[in-house]
Design a protein around this motif. Sequence first.
Motif, PDB file in Angstrom:
ATOM      1  N   SER A 158       0.851  -1.194   0.000  1.00 28.00           N
ATOM      2  CA  SER A 158       0.000   0.000   0.000  1.00 28.00           C
ATOM      3  C   SER A 158       0.882   1.238   0.000  1.00 28.00           C
ATOM      4  O   SER A 158       2.087   1.157   0.256  1.00 28.00           O
ATOM      5  N   GLU A 159       0.266   2.369  -0.297  1.00 34.82           N
ATOM      6  CA  GLU A 159       0.964   3.638  -0.136  1.00 34.82           C
ATOM      7  C   GLU A 159       0.961   4.010   1.344  1.00 34.82           C
ATOM      8  O   GLU A 159      -0.024   3.781   2.051  1.00 34.82           O
ATOM      9  N   VAL A 160       2.061   4.594   1.814  1.00 33.19           N
ATOM     10  CA  VAL A 160       2.237   4.818   3.251  1.00 33.19           C
ATOM     11  C   VAL A 160       2.667   6.253   3.517  1.00 33.19           C
ATOM     12  O   VAL A 160       3.477   6.816   2.775  1.00 33.19           O
ATOM     13  N   THR A 161       2.106   6.834   4.572  1.00 34.73           N
ATOM     14  CA  THR A 161       2.678   8.045   5.152  1.00 34.73           C
ATOM     15  C   THR A 161       3.109   7.699   6.568  1.00 34.73           C
ATOM     16  O   THR A 161       2.475   6.874   7.235  1.00 34.73           O
ATOM     17  N   VAL A 162       4.210   8.305   7.027  1.00 35.96           N
ATOM     18  CA  VAL A 162       4.734   7.907   8.331  1.00 35.96           C
ATOM     19  C   VAL A 162       5.449   9.075   8.994  1.00 35.96           C
ATOM     20  O   VAL A 162       6.180   9.825   8.344  1.00 35.96           O
ATOM     21  N   GLU A 163       5.209   9.231  10.296  1.00 35.48           N
ATOM     22  CA  GLU A 163       6.013  10.090  11.149  1.00 35.48           C
ATOM     23  C   GLU A 163       7.021   9.166  11.826  1.00 35.48           C
ATOM     24  O   GLU A 163       6.673   8.396  12.715  1.00 35.48           O
ATOM     25  N   LEU A 164       8.271   9.249  11.400  1.00 36.93           N
ATOM     26  CA  LEU A 164       9.266   8.243  11.761  1.00 36.93           C
ATOM     27  C   LEU A 164       9.822   8.482  13.162  1.00 36.93           C
ATOM     28  O   LEU A 164      10.953   8.937  13.362  1.00 36.93           O
ATOM     29  N   ARG A 165       9.001   8.157  14.154  1.00 34.75           N
ATOM     30  CA  ARG A 165       9.376   8.254  15.561  1.00 34.75           C
ATOM     31  C   ARG A 165       8.415   7.384  16.357  1.00 34.75           C
ATOM     32  O   ARG A 165       7.264   7.156  15.922  1.00 34.75           O
ATOM     33  N   PRO A 166       8.822   6.864  17.497  1.00 39.36           N
ATOM     34  CA  PRO A 166       7.893   6.090  18.325  1.00 39.36           C
ATOM     35  C   PRO A 166       6.653   6.926  18.670  1.00 39.36           C
ATOM     36  O   PRO A 166       6.771   8.076  19.099  1.00 39.36           O
ATOM     37  N   GLY A 167       5.499   6.372  18.441  1.00 33.77           N
ATOM     38  CA  GLY A 167       4.256   7.087  18.649  1.00 33.77           C
ATOM     39  C   GLY A 167       3.787   7.839  17.421  1.00 33.77           C
ATOM     40  O   GLY A 167       2.682   8.389  17.417  1.00 33.77           O
ATOM     41  N   GLY A 181      -2.177   3.395  11.563  1.00 27.62           N
ATOM     42  CA  GLY A 181      -1.283   2.656  12.443  1.00 27.62           C
ATOM     43  C   GLY A 181      -0.446   3.618  13.252  1.00 27.62           C
ATOM     44  O   GLY A 181      -0.542   4.841  13.098  1.00 27.62           O
ATOM     45  N   THR A 182       0.396   3.048  14.102  1.00 29.68           N
ATOM     46  CA  THR A 182       1.263   3.838  14.964  1.00 29.68           C
ATOM     47  C   THR A 182       2.645   3.220  14.988  1.00 29.68           C
ATOM     48  O   THR A 182       2.788   1.996  15.135  1.00 29.68           O
ATOM     49  N   VAL A 183       3.670   4.040  14.847  1.00 27.20           N
ATOM     50  CA  VAL A 183       5.040   3.556  14.950  1.00 27.20           C
ATOM     51  C   VAL A 183       5.306   3.147  16.400  1.00 27.20           C
ATOM     52  O   VAL A 183       5.061   3.920  17.328  1.00 27.20           O
ATOM     53  N   THR A 184       5.790   1.922  16.603  1.00 23.41           N
ATOM     54  CA  THR A 184       6.122   1.462  17.954  1.00 23.41           C
ATOM     55  C   THR A 184       7.622   1.483  18.203  1.00 23.41           C
ATOM     56  O   THR A 184       8.059   1.620  19.353  1.00 23.41           O
ATOM     57  N   ASP A 185       8.406   1.338  17.136  1.00 26.13           N
ATOM     58  CA  ASP A 185       9.862   1.349  17.262  1.00 26.13           C
ATOM     59  C   ASP A 185      10.460   1.994  16.015  1.00 26.13           C
ATOM     60  O   ASP A 185      10.030   1.716  14.898  1.00 26.13           O
ATOM     61  N   ALA A 186      11.464   2.851  16.219  1.00 26.30           N
ATOM     62  CA  ALA A 186      12.189   3.464  15.104  1.00 26.30           C
ATOM     63  C   ALA A 186      13.615   3.712  15.559  1.00 26.30           C
ATOM     64  O   ALA A 186      13.933   4.775  16.084  1.00 26.30           O
ATOM     65  N   GLU A 187      14.459   2.703  15.375  1.00 25.06           N
ATOM     66  CA  GLU A 187      15.854   2.776  15.815  1.00 25.06           C
ATOM     67  C   GLU A 187      16.747   2.594  14.591  1.00 25.06           C
ATOM     68  O   GLU A 187      17.105   1.468  14.226  1.00 25.06           O
ATOM     69  N   GLU A 188      17.078   3.704  13.946  1.00 24.87           N
ATOM     70  CA  GLU A 188      17.882   3.643  12.716  1.00 24.87           C
ATOM     71  C   GLU A 188      19.278   3.114  13.028  1.00 24.87           C
ATOM     72  O   GLU A 188      19.900   3.537  14.021  1.00 24.87           O
ATOM     73  N   PRO A 189      19.826   2.190  12.225  1.00 23.95           N
ATOM     74  CA  PRO A 189      19.225   1.564  11.054  1.00 23.95           C
ATOM     75  C   PRO A 189      18.835   0.120  11.313  1.00 23.95           C
ATOM     76  O   PRO A 189      18.954  -0.726  10.419  1.00 23.95           O
ATOM     77  N   ARG A 190      18.368  -0.203  12.535  1.00 29.31           N
ATOM     78  CA  ARG A 190      18.214  -1.621  12.856  1.00 29.31           C
ATOM     79  C   ARG A 190      16.792  -2.087  13.116  1.00 29.31           C
ATOM     80  O   ARG A 190      16.501  -3.279  12.950  1.00 29.31           O
ATOM     81  N   LEU A 191      15.871  -1.191  13.508  1.00 35.44           N
ATOM     82  CA  LEU A 191      14.543  -1.667  13.905  1.00 35.44           C
ATOM     83  C   LEU A 191      13.468  -0.656  13.538  1.00 35.44           C
ATOM     84  O   LEU A 191      13.550   0.515  13.912  1.00 35.44           O
ATOM     85  N   PHE A 192      12.468  -1.128  12.818  1.00 41.23           N
ATOM     86  CA  PHE A 192      11.303  -0.327  12.464  1.00 41.23           C
ATOM     87  C   PHE A 192      10.084  -1.210  12.698  1.00 41.23           C
ATOM     88  O   PHE A 192       9.983  -2.307  12.151  1.00 41.23           O
ATOM     89  N   ALA A 193       9.155  -0.749  13.543  1.00 45.36           N
ATOM     90  CA  ALA A 193       7.977  -1.555  13.858  1.00 45.36           C
ATOM     91  C   ALA A 193       6.771  -0.645  14.014  1.00 45.36           C
ATOM     92  O   ALA A 193       6.889   0.509  14.436  1.00 45.36           O
ATOM     93  N   PHE A 194       5.600  -1.191  13.676  1.00 43.97           N
ATOM     94  CA  PHE A 194       4.393  -0.369  13.713  1.00 43.97           C
ATOM     95  C   PHE A 194       3.150  -1.255  13.718  1.00 43.97           C
ATOM     96  O   PHE A 194       3.201  -2.434  13.343  1.00 43.97           O
ATOM     97  N   THR A 195       2.058  -0.675  14.167  1.00 45.40           N
ATOM     98  CA  THR A 195       0.766  -1.345  14.070  1.00 45.40           C
ATOM     99  C   THR A 195       0.140  -0.996  12.725  1.00 45.40           C
ATOM    100  O   THR A 195       0.391   0.066  12.159  1.00 45.40           O
ATOM    101  N   TRP A 196      -0.671  -1.926  12.241  1.00 45.02           N
ATOM    102  CA  TRP A 196      -1.424  -1.717  10.996  1.00 45.02           C
ATOM    103  C   TRP A 196      -2.808  -2.296  11.254  1.00 45.02           C
ATOM    104  O   TRP A 196      -2.999  -3.489  11.194  1.00 45.02           O
ATOM    105  N   GLY A 197      -3.764  -1.426  11.597  1.00 46.63           N
ATOM    106  CA  GLY A 197      -5.032  -1.936  12.089  1.00 46.63           C
ATOM    107  C   GLY A 197      -4.785  -2.713  13.370  1.00 46.63           C
ATOM    108  O   GLY A 197      -4.178  -2.218  14.311  1.00 46.63           O
ATOM    109  N   GLU A 198      -5.231  -3.982  13.397  1.00 45.34           N
ATOM    110  CA  GLU A 198      -5.033  -4.828  14.577  1.00 45.34           C
ATOM    111  C   GLU A 198      -3.751  -5.656  14.485  1.00 45.34           C
ATOM    112  O   GLU A 198      -3.448  -6.421  15.399  1.00 45.34           O
TER     113      GLU A 198
END
Length: 282
Positions: A46-55, A72-89
Amino acid sequence: MNPHSDTLTTSDGRNALRMERRLAHPPEEVWSAITDPAQLGRWFPSEVTVELRPGGAMTFTMPGVSDVAMTGTVTDAEEPRLFAFTWGEDHLRWEITPDGDGSLLTLVHTFGDRFGGASFASGWHLCLTALSQLLDGEPPAVERDTGELHEAYLEQFDLGRGVVQDTPDGRQIRFERQLVRPAGTVWAELTSGDEPAVGGPAPAGFTAQEVPGGPVTEVRPPSVLAYRWHPEGTVRWELGVGTGHGARLVLTQTCPQGCDTDAALDAWHDRIEQLAARLLAD
């Protein structure tokens, strides 16, 4: 990219799909490809917009599929090793670790719908192939799965088995299986052009070796057919909304006392897999 290294585990009603891919590019390049919306849009579903920071807030839009963006919500953003987020449920965790002159990318997708696991795995398999092409400087060009990859993952994850459940009305056999064709196509395969009617016999396609046909008690093409296979037992086929590839089949059989549930489980498993093979061939 070996799909046999991919795994699906279940715990406390949640499912975790884990996929690892070695990429011939350093973590910094992989990080950009999985966090920069301009690059994401070329391989992500999908196309994505993101504020690249936790929360930070995220939106997911599928042009031509839905006018409503998921959030969704960014849960982790630790460059350059970890990127995590919610997408719906669901929750997606992308971890990048150095691996020689390249990187090891690990995706863990956590979700609730276990029987959608093969759809998710086959979809991510193609997305990760496109990501690798993008990193290699090639235009991402991945053909849509026509069902073969989905069925390979379904077998690998053993998602075609039925269960025996105890209900207030007695024992019940239940199968849930994602199919690779829409409900209308599945219905046509099951009926072979002989449209059933209430009171008439159940078409042979809806029966199994250990479960004889009987009078139809409910029919709503192309979604529902139920019939009585025993004076005290019924069979019900339901074709509902699935996860991308086609219809979701839910089949139940009520079992009166003395019913051989093991034989019925085997018979229905064989029947459903025959149906799945025919759908794939067609």
